[in-house]
Structure formats: structure tokens, C-alpha cells
Design a protein around this motif. Structure first.
Motif, PDB file in Angstrom:
ATOM      1  N   ALA A  77      23.393  50.177  31.051  1.00  0.00           N
ATOM      2  CA  ALA A  77      24.262  48.881  31.478  1.00  0.00           C
ATOM      3  C   ALA A  77      26.051  49.023  31.434  1.00  0.00           C
ATOM      4  O   ALA A  77      26.485  50.161  31.118  1.00  0.00           O
ATOM      5  CB  ALA A  77      23.872  48.563  29.985  1.00  0.00           C
ATOM      6  N   VAL A  78      26.308  48.329  32.002  1.00  0.00           N
ATOM      7  CA  VAL A  78      28.104  47.461  31.924  1.00  0.00           C
ATOM      8  C   VAL A  78      28.087  47.199  31.229  1.00  0.00           C
ATOM      9  O   VAL A  78      28.313  46.360  30.795  1.00  0.00           O
ATOM     10  CB  VAL A  78      28.126  47.474  33.184  1.00  0.00           C
ATOM     11  CG1 VAL A  78      29.563  47.001  33.175  1.00  0.00           C
ATOM     12  CG2 VAL A  78      28.198  48.464  33.910  1.00  0.00           C
ATOM     13  N   ARG A  79      28.861  47.273  29.779  1.00  0.00           N
ATOM     14  CA  ARG A  79      29.779  46.155  29.387  1.00  0.00           C
ATOM     15  C   ARG A  79      30.996  45.708  29.819  1.00  0.00           C
ATOM     16  O   ARG A  79      31.924  46.956  30.051  1.00  0.00           O
ATOM     17  CB  ARG A  79      30.320  46.721  27.525  1.00  0.00           C
ATOM     18  CG  ARG A  79      30.279  45.556  26.591  1.00  0.00           C
ATOM     19  CD  ARG A  79      30.132  46.595  25.761  1.00  0.00           C
ATOM     20  NE  ARG A  79      28.913  46.658  25.510  1.00  0.00           N
ATOM     21  CZ  ARG A  79      27.766  47.208  23.563  1.00  0.00           C
ATOM     22  NH1 ARG A  79      29.643  47.183  23.241  1.00  0.00           N
ATOM     23  NH2 ARG A  79      26.937  46.889  24.349  1.00  0.00           N
ATOM     24  N   ILE A  80      31.382  44.598  29.757  1.00  0.00           N
ATOM     25  CA  ILE A  80      32.805  44.490  30.429  1.00  0.00           C
ATOM     26  C   ILE A  80      33.607  43.020  29.576  1.00  0.00           C
ATOM     27  O   ILE A  80      32.620  41.925  28.814  1.00  0.00           O
ATOM     28  CB  ILE A  80      32.251  42.660  31.881  1.00  0.00           C
ATOM     29  CG1 ILE A  80      32.088  43.437  32.432  1.00  0.00           C
ATOM     30  CG2 ILE A  80      33.572  42.397  32.312  1.00  0.00           C
ATOM     31  CD1 ILE A  80      31.309  43.624  33.767  1.00  0.00           C
ATOM     32  N   GLN A  81      34.616  43.788  29.314  1.00  0.00           N
ATOM     33  CA  GLN A  81      35.686  41.889  27.632  1.00  0.00           C
ATOM     34  C   GLN A  81      36.419  41.627  29.109  1.00  0.00           C
ATOM     35  O   GLN A  81      37.000  42.234  29.684  1.00  0.00           O
ATOM     36  CB  GLN A  81      35.721  43.113  26.902  1.00  0.00           C
ATOM     37  CG  GLN A  81      35.941  43.483  25.967  1.00  0.00           C
ATOM     38  CD  GLN A  81      35.506  44.366  24.992  1.00  0.00           C
ATOM     39  OE1 GLN A  81      36.922  44.503  25.815  1.00  0.00           O
ATOM     40  NE2 GLN A  81      34.622  45.062  23.862  1.00  0.00           N
ATOM     41  N   ALA A  82      36.008  40.682  29.348  1.00  0.00           N
ATOM     42  CA  ALA A  82      37.573  39.435  29.924  1.00  0.00           C
ATOM     43  C   ALA A  82      38.111  38.786  29.198  1.00  0.00           C
ATOM     44  O   ALA A  82      37.741  38.883  28.427  1.00  0.00           O
ATOM     45  CB  ALA A  82      35.869  38.076  30.630  1.00  0.00           C
ATOM     46  N   ASN A  83      39.114  38.846  30.165  1.00  0.00           N
ATOM     47  CA  ASN A  83      40.492  38.122  28.802  1.00  0.00           C
ATOM     48  C   ASN A  83      40.505  36.515  28.990  1.00  0.00           C
ATOM     49  O   ASN A  83      40.484  36.511  30.327  1.00  0.00           O
ATOM     50  CB  ASN A  83      41.526  39.157  29.638  1.00  0.00           C
ATOM     51  CG  ASN A  83      42.601  38.234  29.324  1.00  0.00           C
ATOM     52  OD1 ASN A  83      42.925  37.233  28.317  1.00  0.00           O
ATOM     53  ND2 ASN A  83      43.721  39.203  29.410  1.00  0.00           N
ATOM     54  N   PRO A  84      39.870  35.510  28.712  1.00  0.00           N
ATOM     55  CA  PRO A  84      40.076  34.719  28.450  1.00  0.00           C
ATOM     56  C   PRO A  84      40.564  33.529  29.130  1.00  0.00           C
ATOM     57  O   PRO A  84      41.058  32.548  29.834  1.00  0.00           O
ATOM     58  CB  PRO A  84      39.092  33.551  27.681  1.00  0.00           C
ATOM     59  CG  PRO A  84      39.485  35.018  26.276  1.00  0.00           C
ATOM     60  CD  PRO A  84      39.418  36.227  27.330  1.00  0.00           C
ATOM     61  N   THR A  85      42.464  33.861  28.906  1.00  0.00           N
ATOM     62  CA  THR A  85      43.634  33.447  29.571  1.00  0.00           C
ATOM     63  C   THR A  85      43.662  34.007  30.684  1.00  0.00           C
ATOM     64  O   THR A  85      43.938  33.007  31.906  1.00  0.00           O
ATOM     65  CB  THR A  85      44.791  34.283  28.702  1.00  0.00           C
ATOM     66  OG1 THR A  85      44.833  33.894  27.501  1.00  0.00           O
ATOM     67  CG2 THR A  85      46.226  33.482  28.848  1.00  0.00           C
ATOM     68  N   ALA A  86      43.819  35.095  31.198  1.00  0.00           N
ATOM     69  CA  ALA A  86      43.987  35.605  32.857  1.00  0.00           C
ATOM     70  C   ALA A  86      42.650  34.807  33.521  1.00  0.00           C
ATOM     71  O   ALA A  86      42.609  34.196  34.812  1.00  0.00           O
ATOM     72  CB  ALA A  86      43.735  36.913  32.455  1.00  0.00           C
ATOM     73  N   LEU A  87      41.476  34.725  32.965  1.00  0.00           N
ATOM     74  CA  LEU A  87      40.452  33.680  33.815  1.00  0.00           C
ATOM     75  C   LEU A  87      40.403  32.160  33.878  1.00  0.00           C
ATOM     76  O   LEU A  87      40.891  32.196  34.848  1.00  0.00           O
ATOM     77  CB  LEU A  87      38.843  34.666  33.234  1.00  0.00           C
ATOM     78  CG  LEU A  87      38.271  35.899  33.317  1.00  0.00           C
ATOM     79  CD1 LEU A  87      36.997  35.283  32.187  1.00  0.00           C
ATOM     80  CD2 LEU A  87      38.042  35.849  34.549  1.00  0.00           C
ATOM     81  N   SER A  88      41.411  31.556  32.809  1.00  0.00           N
ATOM     82  CA  SER A  88      41.822  30.454  32.942  1.00  0.00           C
ATOM     83  C   SER A  88      43.050  30.339  33.604  1.00  0.00           C
ATOM     84  O   SER A  88      42.181  29.541  34.798  1.00  0.00           O
ATOM     85  CB  SER A  88      42.540  29.966  32.015  1.00  0.00           C
ATOM     86  OG  SER A  88      42.312  28.621  31.896  1.00  0.00           O
ATOM     87  N   ARG A  89      43.727  30.908  33.974  1.00  0.00           N
ATOM     88  CA  ARG A  89      44.673  31.135  35.010  1.00  0.00           C
ATOM     89  C   ARG A  89      44.204  31.248  36.179  1.00  0.00           C
ATOM     90  O   ARG A  89      44.862  30.165  37.211  1.00  0.00           O
ATOM     91  CB  ARG A  89      45.798  32.271  34.327  1.00  0.00           C
ATOM     92  CG  ARG A  89      46.922  31.584  33.553  1.00  0.00           C
ATOM     93  CD  ARG A  89      47.849  33.426  33.622  1.00  0.00           C
ATOM     94  NE  ARG A  89      47.047  34.435  33.875  1.00  0.00           N
ATOM     95  CZ  ARG A  89      47.614  35.111  32.839  1.00  0.00           C
ATOM     96  NH1 ARG A  89      48.612  34.334  32.035  1.00  0.00           N
ATOM     97  NH2 ARG A  89      47.383  36.276  32.372  1.00  0.00           N
ATOM     98  N   MET A  90      43.118  31.840  36.671  1.00  0.00           N
ATOM     99  CA  MET A  90      42.247  32.054  37.635  1.00  0.00           C
ATOM    100  C   MET A  90      41.228  30.898  38.195  1.00  0.00           C
ATOM    101  O   MET A  90      41.616  30.966  39.833  1.00  0.00           O
ATOM    102  CB  MET A  90      41.774  33.410  38.380  1.00  0.00           C
ATOM    103  CG  MET A  90      42.963  34.392  37.960  1.00  0.00           C
ATOM    104  SD  MET A  90      42.358  36.060  37.476  1.00  0.00           S
ATOM    105  CE  MET A  90      42.430  36.435  39.578  1.00  0.00           C
ATOM    106  N   GLY A  91      41.317  30.224  37.149  1.00  0.00           N
ATOM    107  CA  GLY A  91      40.677  29.239  37.828  1.00  0.00           C
ATOM    108  C   GLY A  91      38.948  29.158  37.649  1.00  0.00           C
ATOM    109  O   GLY A  91      37.741  28.315  38.133  1.00  0.00           O
TER     110      GLY A  91
END
Length: 91
Positions: A77-91
């Protein structure tokens, strides 16, 4: 259902190892056969991969076999922790 699958053959890749088929199974049925696979020379993840890619497909092709399911094992398995602020900036 099988006639719809047959009608779609021309849209499927020509190099399929076997044509798709339809079969009716009742998932509530009790298993007829249960196998336990172990190895003293291979890690559990490799054993599971071998069962998943070699054994289960061969068993499922046997006449009269309705469903092959694999349980237990150790899938990677791969666990990914996304940065919601960075994702939001990228649309």
C-alpha cells in the motif's frame, strides 16, 4: 448479458488472452473448497501476488467454478498525505 458481451467483441483489444464471459453466482453461497497457500522461501507479498496472478485466474477458468476470491495476504500500500492548500492553488 452474454449477447451484449458478444456484440461488443469488435470494440475490445484483439490480443485479449480470453474473451470475456458472463456467469451468475451467488456470493452468499458457502465455499466448496478453501485453500491455504504458504511458503518458507517466499515473502507473503510474493505468495499473494503469485496466487492472484497465476492460481486464481486458472481456477476461475475451470468449468463449474462460479467465483474465486482471495483473502488474507499482504498487499502493498501507498499512503499519500496531500496538502489541501497547495492542491487548491493548482485547481
Amino acid at each position: 448479458m452474454q449477447s451484449a458481451i458478444n456484440a461488443s467483441q469488435s470494440f475490445l483489444p484483439s490480443n485479449l488472452p480470453a474473451p470475456p464471459t458472463y456467469s451468475k453466482t451467488n456470493p452468499a453461497d458457502a465455499p466448496v473448497l478453501t485453500l491455504a497457500i504458504t511458503s518458507e522461501s517466499m515473502p507473503l507479498s510474493q505468495v499473494e501476488d503469485m496466487v492472484d496472478t497465476r492460481l486464481a485466474p486458472k481456477l476461475s477458468q475451470l468449468s463449474g467454478v462460479g467465483l474465486v476470491s482471495i483473502s488474507g495476504g499482504q498487499k502493498p500500500a501507498v499512503r499519500i498525505q496531500a496538502n489541501p492548500t497547495a492542491l487548491s492553488r493548482m485547481g
